[in-house]
Design a protein around this motif. Sequence first.
Motif, PDB file in Angstrom:
ATOM      1  N   ASN A 280       0.825  -1.212   0.000  1.00 30.78           N
ATOM      2  CA  ASN A 280       0.000   0.000   0.000  1.00 30.78           C
ATOM      3  C   ASN A 280       0.860   1.264   0.000  1.00 30.78           C
ATOM      4  O   ASN A 280       0.490   2.277  -0.576  1.00 30.78           O
ATOM      5  CB  ASN A 280      -0.950   0.000   1.195  1.00 30.78           C
ATOM      6  N   GLU A 281       2.016   1.154   0.638  1.00 32.27           N
ATOM      7  CA  GLU A 281       2.937   2.297   0.683  1.00 32.27           C
ATOM      8  C   GLU A 281       3.467   2.629  -0.724  1.00 32.27           C
ATOM      9  O   GLU A 281       3.504   3.792  -1.122  1.00 32.27           O
ATOM     10  CB  GLU A 281       4.096   1.923   1.608  1.00 32.27           C
ATOM     11  N   ARG A 282       3.849   1.600  -1.478  1.00 34.47           N
ATOM     12  CA  ARG A 282       4.324   1.844  -2.844  1.00 34.47           C
ATOM     13  C   ARG A 282       3.211   2.495  -3.683  1.00 34.47           C
ATOM     14  O   ARG A 282       3.446   3.393  -4.470  1.00 34.47           O
ATOM     15  CB  ARG A 282       4.737   0.536  -3.519  1.00 34.47           C
ATOM     16  N   ARG A 283       2.039   1.992  -3.502  1.00 37.84           N
ATOM     17  CA  ARG A 283       0.923   2.530  -4.275  1.00 37.84           C
ATOM     18  C   ARG A 283       0.740   4.013  -3.950  1.00 37.84           C
ATOM     19  O   ARG A 283       0.533   4.837  -4.843  1.00 37.84           O
ATOM     20  CB  ARG A 283      -0.341   1.733  -3.943  1.00 37.84           C
ATOM     21  N   HIS A 284       0.843   4.332  -2.697  1.00 38.64           N
ATOM     22  CA  HIS A 284       0.696   5.718  -2.263  1.00 38.64           C
ATOM     23  C   HIS A 284       1.805   6.601  -2.848  1.00 38.64           C
ATOM     24  O   HIS A 284       1.557   7.723  -3.293  1.00 38.64           O
ATOM     25  CB  HIS A 284       0.709   5.758  -0.732  1.00 38.64           C
ATOM     26  N   GLU A 285       3.027   6.069  -2.874  1.00 43.04           N
ATOM     27  CA  GLU A 285       4.140   6.848  -3.442  1.00 43.04           C
ATOM     28  C   GLU A 285       3.886   7.152  -4.922  1.00 43.04           C
ATOM     29  O   GLU A 285       4.176   8.253  -5.398  1.00 43.04           O
ATOM     30  CB  GLU A 285       5.456   6.074  -3.281  1.00 43.04           C
ATOM     31  N   CYS A 286       3.360   6.173  -5.631  1.00 40.58           N
ATOM     32  CA  CYS A 286       3.059   6.393  -7.051  1.00 40.58           C
ATOM     33  C   CYS A 286       1.976   7.456  -7.211  1.00 40.58           C
ATOM     34  O   CYS A 286       2.031   8.281  -8.130  1.00 40.58           O
ATOM     35  CB  CYS A 286       2.624   5.095  -7.726  1.00 40.58           C
ATOM     36  N   GLU A 287       1.012   7.451  -6.325  1.00 43.12           N
ATOM     37  CA  GLU A 287      -0.051   8.475  -6.395  1.00 43.12           C
ATOM     38  C   GLU A 287       0.519   9.868  -6.142  1.00 43.12           C
ATOM     39  O   GLU A 287       0.152  10.834  -6.817  1.00 43.12           O
ATOM     40  CB  GLU A 287      -1.145   8.163  -5.364  1.00 43.12           C
ATOM     41  N   GLN A 288       1.446   9.931  -5.184  1.00 44.06           N
ATOM     42  CA  GLN A 288       2.085  11.225  -4.911  1.00 44.06           C
ATOM     43  C   GLN A 288       2.873  11.717  -6.121  1.00 44.06           C
ATOM     44  O   GLN A 288       2.809  12.892  -6.480  1.00 44.06           O
ATOM     45  CB  GLN A 288       3.057  11.091  -3.731  1.00 44.06           C
ATOM     46  N   ALA A 289       3.621  10.792  -6.743  1.00 49.05           N
ATOM     47  CA  ALA A 289       4.413  11.153  -7.922  1.00 49.05           C
ATOM     48  C   ALA A 289       3.492  11.648  -9.039  1.00 49.05           C
ATOM     49  O   ALA A 289       3.762  12.663  -9.688  1.00 49.05           O
ATOM     50  CB  ALA A 289       5.227   9.952  -8.396  1.00 49.05           C
ATOM     51  N   LEU A 290       2.388  10.942  -9.217  1.00 46.03           N
ATOM     52  CA  LEU A 290       1.438  11.334 -10.267  1.00 46.03           C
ATOM     53  C   LEU A 290       0.910  12.746 -10.018  1.00 46.03           C
ATOM     54  O   LEU A 290       0.852  13.576 -10.924  1.00 46.03           O
ATOM     55  CB  LEU A 290       0.282  10.328 -10.314  1.00 46.03           C
ATOM     56  N   LYS A 291       0.546  13.006  -8.795  1.00 44.07           N
ATOM     57  CA  LYS A 291       0.001  14.318  -8.435  1.00 44.07           C
ATOM     58  C   LYS A 291       0.968  15.432  -8.799  1.00 44.07           C
ATOM     59  O   LYS A 291       0.594  16.461  -9.359  1.00 44.07           O
ATOM     60  CB  LYS A 291      -0.267  14.360  -6.929  1.00 44.07           C
TER      61      LYS A 291
END
Length: 386
Positions: free
Chosen positions: A224-235
Amino acid sequence: MENEIQEIFARIFGRPAQNIYFAPGRVNLIGEHTDYNGGNVFPVAITLGTYAAVRKREDRHVRLYSESFPEKGIMEFTLDDLTYKKADDWANYPKGMFHFLKEAGFLIDQGLDMAIYGNIPNGAGLSSSASIELLTGVMLRDLFDLSIDTLDLVKLGQKTENQFMGVNSGIMDQFAVGMGQADHALLLDTHTLDYEVVPADFGDYVLAIMNTNKQRKLTGSQYNERRHECEQALKKLQEKLTIHSLGELDSETFLANVHLLENENLVKRARHAITENERTKKAKIALQKGNLVEFGELLNASHASLQKDYEVTGKELDTLVYTAQQHPGALGARMTGAGFGGCAIALVKKTAWDDFVQEVAQTYLEKIGYPTEIYQANIDDGARKL
Ligand code: GLA
């Protein structure tokens, strides 16, 4: 296996089963951690999987037994309370499917007894959970004449994982388990859900599955942490670029805008998602052309990226993969699935198989201190009634 599951059912429930169902596990050839980033994945369903023997009941009780968890005995719930309960343990996977089918308006008005037995190692990253989800979905569709297509069952399987079990996974596992086709791989665009069925013809080579035997649990892991990091990068990238997912970016555009991320970790995570998506598309073409050398190189590059940029491998997977890669009979190797343990795959020349198994097993045992298991993967159809 069919006889075995019949016998288990009769022994536990004291009457014969009505029907038998099977759902495969899966391995992903390439396209790792891209499915929640709108990228491509390239999985296959495998002949290792989960069997169920079932009989409807006259009341509203659902009784479940798994030969993989005999110590849990018979788990029980009723159609009138389909909420998640921690104490229900593995039975929450089938229960989630009952729950979401009901929520989608499908009528299931009788309980059932169900015995399951699987030969996918649990927690090995071969999607034993998606296998139980789709097994339940296909069984309920058949028993209660539900008019739902497999892709919608796949989506309910993902919903079970996300909203019932609390793992924020993508759609790849359920898709492969539900839609798999024997001797073929599925190139799935996780953004559009368009997919292409590609012959998985490895010629003189076979696909090896190598189990680290390191148990890991997806729930609560760094997934879930990796997924969150990808969302942050996308933002951050969206501050300038009109994109909906990292899967829409090519490496060139990414490099031109990488300064927007301002954080080395985010750069690494996004770089993996984007380059892995490109490798996946290339690997599909290489396989179609029969260019297995290139296919193998892409597997190796995928692992390196998962190790260095995405940081989801660990000592056990790296040892297994690098030992496999160095064997002269192997064209390539990589971890498969979520990582942090679980399994790796390799493309191995048939004539070198015995030597490969012996050497990888020995080196792994020496370096890690407990054994690996190595099997040949055979590619199967998706979940079905037998
Ligand atoms: C797990 C998830 C999938 C996918 C892989 C990584 O298997 O369930 O949705 O994200 O990890 O590629």
